[in-house]
Design a protein around this motif. Sequence first.
Motif, PDB file in Angstrom:
ATOM      1  N   SER A 109       1.450  -1.283  -0.356  1.00 20.69           N
ATOM      2  CA  SER A 109       0.162  -0.432   0.423  1.00 20.69           C
ATOM      3  C   SER A 109       0.968   0.795  -0.283  1.00 20.69           C
ATOM      4  O   SER A 109       0.605   2.559  -0.638  1.00 20.69           O
ATOM      5  CB  SER A 109      -0.739   0.040   1.408  1.00 20.69           C
ATOM      6  OG  SER A 109       0.001   0.130   2.635  1.00 20.69           O
ATOM      7  N   ASP A 115      -5.076  -4.688  -0.140  1.00 23.79           N
ATOM      8  CA  ASP A 115      -4.333  -3.120   0.049  1.00 23.79           C
ATOM      9  C   ASP A 115      -2.749  -4.005   0.891  1.00 23.79           C
ATOM     10  O   ASP A 115      -2.207  -3.241   0.691  1.00 23.79           O
ATOM     11  CB  ASP A 115      -5.225  -2.792   0.717  1.00 23.79           C
ATOM     12  CG  ASP A 115      -6.607  -2.369   1.050  1.00 23.79           C
ATOM     13  OD1 ASP A 115      -6.956  -2.388  -0.295  1.00 23.79           O
ATOM     14  OD2 ASP A 115      -6.711  -1.741   1.192  1.00 23.79           O
ATOM     15  N   ASP A 116      -2.942  -4.978   1.218  1.00 23.36           N
ATOM     16  CA  ASP A 116      -1.429  -5.040   2.056  1.00 23.36           C
ATOM     17  C   ASP A 116      -1.041  -7.005   1.454  1.00 23.36           C
ATOM     18  O   ASP A 116       0.473  -7.049   1.465  1.00 23.36           O
ATOM     19  CB  ASP A 116      -1.144  -5.876   3.583  1.00 23.36           C
ATOM     20  CG  ASP A 116      -2.000  -6.731   3.970  1.00 23.36           C
ATOM     21  OD1 ASP A 116      -3.124  -6.797   3.036  1.00 23.36           O
ATOM     22  OD2 ASP A 116      -2.442  -6.973   4.986  1.00 23.36           O
TER      23      ASP A 116
END
Length: 756
Positions: free
Chosen positions: A588, A621-622
Motif C-alpha cells: 500500500s 491492500d497489503d
Amino acid sequence: MSPLAYAPDPDPSLNVQFIDSLVPQVTAGRYTLTAHQTLTHAGARVDEDGYLDPPATQEVEVRAPRFTVQPDWIHGTYPSPGATGLYDDVLPHITLDRPTLPWERDEATAANGTRLPWLALLVLGEGELPETDPHCLGQTEARTVEQLTGTEDDVVLPAFDQATDPVTDDDKKTVCRTVLVHRSVFHAVAPTEAELPLLTHVRRVNHRHQAPTLTADLIQAGDYAVVVGNRLPRAAGGRYVAHLVSLEGWQKFLPDGTKEAYDGPDQKLRLISLWSWAFETVPDHAPGFAALTEHFVDTEGEQGSALLLRVPPGDRPLSGDDQKEVADRLRDGYLPVSCHTESGRETFAWYRGPLLPRPARPRSDRERRRCAAEALIHLEQYGVFDVSLATAFTAGRGVALADHQFGAALLRLRGKVRRAKDKPAAGARARLEHLVTNGLAGHLGEALRAPARATPDTRPAAVTPVPAAVGAPTGAHLAVRGDDPLVDPQDEDLLLVRNRLLGLRDLAGVPFAHLVPDTRMLPTESLRFFYVDPDWTAMLLDGALSVGLAHSFDLTTDALVFGPDGQAPLPGPAASVTGLLLRSQLVSGWPALEIRPYASPRTTGDDEKPLPVVRREALADDVLLVLIEGVPGRVEIAEPQQGVHFGIDELDEGVVHDPVDDGVIRLRALTGDDIGKEVPDKHFPATPGLRPYLRATGAGAPDTVLSVSRLAAGLKAALPLDHDLTPSEFAIQMINAAQRRTFTTDTATTGDHRNG
C-alpha cells in the motif's frame, strides 16, 4: 544555443554524468563588434597608419530568456505537480531541457570568478505567501514588465540592469507571473550566493546505457539543467509550492550566510516566477522501505527456509515412519484439513494449493477429469485422501460458473464446432466422424494437458512428448488444416474462452483461501517464494471446461479447439512458473513497487537476464502476487524508479519518524570506476540526524531549510576531500536513489531463498 565555455566530452562508460555547469561564452546584453584589416610583409606591417581602412563597427544584442520560459523547456519536476505522498526526505527540483538556461544571464560572479546562476528554486509552505497564495495552490499574480519597472505601494520591485541590458518597449508588453514574498520569508528560504552554484548543475544522460528502469526523468539522452531547492518538507505534512524565480535585481537581498534570522524592515518583494507547481506531503510514522525489507532478512530462517510458502515446522522434531511422512508433507506445503466423504464419514485429508515450496514432480497420469471425484487421490497406506486436485477442479468449475460470459461463450463455441461437422466440407466432416469413431473422448486428458506447441502470438511452449494409449488417435488425426478451420480464428467466442482459460491458468479469479489455505503460511509483514504446480493449474482448466458437458462430442470439441494440435492451442510457459507473495505495508505504501527477477548465470550460461513477469496483481491492500516465468537466481524488490532525485536517506534498521532527526546522507565515491556508487557502511553524519545542518529560524519562520554551505563543508570533511565540493560532486552526494533489497536463490538444492 550559444557556444559553451565548459562542455566536457561525454564519458561512454557512465549512464549519467553530473557536470558543474554549461556556461555560454556570450551572455545576454549589448555588444560592439569591431572589424579591421592590416597588411604585413615578411612579418612587418606596411600600412602607415596601422589600418588599411577605418575599422568597421556593429552593435549587436544577445537576447536570452528573462521574464518568461517556454513550457517545452520544462522537462520534469519532482515531486510532480499536484502529487500527494511521502516527500519529507526530498529536496524538490526542476529539470530543464535547455541546459544553459541557468547561466545565460550574467547577473553576478562569485569571488573565484565563477558565474552564478540567475535562477533559484524557492519552496514555500502554507501561510508563507499570504497575499498571493496562502493555501499553496500554485496561484500567481499577473504583471506586465512595464508595471515591474514602475512603482507599487509598499512593494519592492526588481531592479533591472538598464545599463547593460535595458528593458525594451517590446519587453514592457510581456506579461509575467509574479508572487509577493515578505522579505523575512525570502531571507529564510533563498540560497546564499555561495550556495547558488551548489544547487544548480547539469545532468548528461548517455543513450548507450538506457535501461528499462529509467523513467521520464532520464528517458532521453542529452543534457539537462537541474535546479534544486534547499528545503525539506515537514514530516508533520502539509502543502507546498515551488517557484523557479529570477534573481535579477535581488542579489543584495540574498542572505549572506552569517546572519540567518532576518531583523530588517518588513518589506514585500515582488518576484518573477518563471515556473511553479504545488504538491502535498503527508505525515507517516510507519517503517520505511529499508526497515520493512530488513525484517524479511531478519526472519528468513536458516538458509532462507522461512521464506518458503508453507506452514512453519514445529519446534519439536518428529520421529517414526508415520511421523516422518507427516513432516515431509508439511515441508512440501501440504496442510491437514477436515474432510467429509461421500458416505458421510468425517475424517481428515491432505490439501496443497497451487503454490508450492518446492518444485513438483509432474504426474504421468494426465487424463482429463469430468468431475471432482475423479481427481481424488486415495492414500491407501493411511486410508485418507489427497484432495488437492479435486479442490482445483471444483475451484475451476466455480470460477467458470461465476463468469456468465465464459459459460455462454463456451456453449456457443461447442455448437459452432458441432455445426461444422454437418457442413459440405467433406474433409472436416470425415475427419470429425473418424475422431469420434476412434474413441477420442476417452483420451482427451493427454491432449489437453500436454504442453502446447508455440504459436506466433504467444510465448514459446516447451514440448514434452506424451505416450499415446492404445487406440488413441495420433497427432496427425488431431491436426486441423489452416485452410479449413473449424471456427473463424477471430471468432469472439473463441477469443473470449481462450483468454479466460489463459487467465485462469495464471490463477486469476481463484479464491485466495485456495492459494494460501492457512494464515500461518503468510503472516503479517512477510515475503514468501513458491513454485506453481502445473498439475493443479491443469486440473483447474478441467474444472472450467466441465461447464456444460452433455455429450462425449463436447470433449472432442475441446480437444480440437484447445488441444496441442487444435486450432487455438493453449500455449504452455517456456519454463517452470515461480513467484512470490508479499504481505506488507510495502504494497500500500509503494503502489508502484518494482519486482525484478533475473535468471541465474548457472542456468543461462551467460550473464543474468531478466525473466518475464507473467502476472502481477495486488490481491488486497497489503497482499501482492507476482508470477514469474522461469526459476530466478536473483529477485530484487525496489522502490519505484521515479528518476534521480535528491534528499536524505534512512538507515536499514529502525523506524524513521522524522528524516531531519533520523536521516543520513549515504556517501558516494567521486573518483575511479566506482564513481557514484555508495561507499559501504559510510554515511554522514556518523550519528543520524541533520538538524545541526538546518538554518536557525525564529518562531513561525520557515523551517527545515538546509544550510547548504555548512552541509557541503561537513560532507567535504567526511569524504574526505582536499578541495571544496563542486556542484556536480554535491549533487552526487545528495542523490536520493531508489532503495532495493536483493534475494538470491539456491536452485541447486531445495529452492530456498535468502537475502543477498
